[in-house]
Design a protein around this motif. Structure first.
Motif, mmCIF file in Angstrom:
data_model
loop_
_atom_site.group_PDB
_atom_site.id
_atom_site.type_symbol
_atom_site.label_atom_id
_atom_site.label_comp_id
_atom_site.label_asym_id
_atom_site.label_seq_id
_atom_site.Cartn_x
_atom_site.Cartn_y
_atom_site.Cartn_z
ATOM 1 N N MET A 182 0.852 -1.177 0.000
ATOM 2 C CA MET A 182 0.000 0.000 0.000
ATOM 3 C C MET A 182 0.893 1.234 0.000
ATOM 4 S SD MET A 182 -2.909 1.006 2.757
ATOM 5 C CE MET A 182 -1.970 1.657 4.103
ATOM 6 N N ALA A 183 0.748 2.050 -0.986
ATOM 7 C CA ALA A 183 1.550 3.260 -1.101
ATOM 8 C C ALA A 183 0.929 4.386 -0.279
ATOM 9 C CB ALA A 183 1.650 3.676 -2.565
ATOM 10 N N ALA A 184 1.770 5.069 0.428
ATOM 11 C CA ALA A 184 1.293 6.199 1.223
ATOM 12 C C ALA A 184 1.113 7.402 0.311
ATOM 13 C CB ALA A 184 2.295 6.513 2.315
ATOM 14 N N SER A 185 0.091 8.171 0.569
ATOM 15 C CA SER A 185 -0.108 9.384 -0.225
ATOM 16 C C SER A 185 1.001 10.378 0.088
ATOM 17 C CB SER A 185 -1.471 9.997 0.077
ATOM 18 O OG SER A 185 -1.464 10.582 1.353
ATOM 19 N N ALA A 186 1.223 11.295 -0.821
ATOM 20 C CA ALA A 186 2.271 12.297 -0.633
ATOM 21 C C ALA A 186 2.014 13.130 0.617
ATOM 22 C CB ALA A 186 2.365 13.189 -1.861
ATOM 23 N N ALA A 187 0.747 13.451 0.868
ATOM 24 C CA ALA A 187 0.419 14.271 2.038
ATOM 25 C C ALA A 187 0.705 13.517 3.334
ATOM 26 C CB ALA A 187 -1.040 14.701 1.990
ATOM 27 N N SER A 188 0.319 12.242 3.402
ATOM 28 C CA SER A 188 0.551 11.486 4.641
ATOM 29 C C SER A 188 2.041 11.220 4.832
ATOM 30 C CB SER A 188 -0.238 10.183 4.644
ATOM 31 O OG SER A 188 0.208 9.316 3.625
ATOM 32 N N ARG A 189 2.759 11.044 3.736
ATOM 33 C CA ARG A 189 4.207 10.840 3.834
ATOM 34 C C ARG A 189 4.882 12.110 4.350
ATOM 35 N NH1 ARG A 189 7.907 7.711 -0.623
ATOM 36 N NH2 ARG A 189 9.787 7.762 0.610
ATOM 37 N N GLU A 190 4.418 13.273 3.888
ATOM 38 C CA GLU A 190 4.976 14.544 4.353
ATOM 39 C C GLU A 190 4.692 14.754 5.844
ATOM 40 O OE1 GLU A 190 7.145 17.904 4.457
ATOM 41 O OE2 GLU A 190 7.046 16.508 2.787
#
Length: 124
Positions: free
Chosen positions: A1-9
């Motif tokens: 499952m890839a994390a969204s850019a916002a959640s990764r930030e």
């Protein structure tokens, strides 16, 4: 499952907040244990730790502790021996991919040697 850019930030900022307030890392940076680029190394550690979480699923807490201890040893010539790594990992371990099972604590050091290493000990 890839994390969204916002959640990764958001996760990266959380890692940054934990590492920037960790006394061991701040002592290492403030006292030049990482050389002239100590602050840059501390900033780099944020990205490396975040990437470690991203690249490894189902991490155990001790794996993250070992990884950060290895970074501190390699980049700052500092052995973290004050018990703060498990405490710091309690903050970072709020990420979804970390299990909070604890391995047995390491044995206490047998002797204090003057071998060029900086040992950070817990305040009493």
């Amino acid at each position: 499952m890839a994390a969204s850019a916002a959640s990764r930030e958001v996760f990266t900022e959380g890692v940054r907040a934990v590492l920037q307030t960790w006394p061991v890392l701040q002592i290492a940076v403030d006292n030049g244990f990482g050389g002239v680029y100590g602050q840059q190394k501390a900033d780099w550690m944020v990205d490396v730790v975040q990437q470690y979480f991203h690249d490894n699923a189902d991490l155990q807490q001790y794996e993250v502790e070992d990884f950060i201890a290895e970074l501190m040893d390699q980049e700052f010539n500092t052995v973290v021996d004050d018990g703060s790594l498990p405490q710091e990992m309690e903050c970072e371990a709020s990420g979804p991919s970390v299990s909070r099972t604890h391995p047995p604590p390491p044995p206490p050091p047998t002797q204090d040697e003057e071998d060029g290493w900086t040992v950070v000990r817990k305040k009493k």
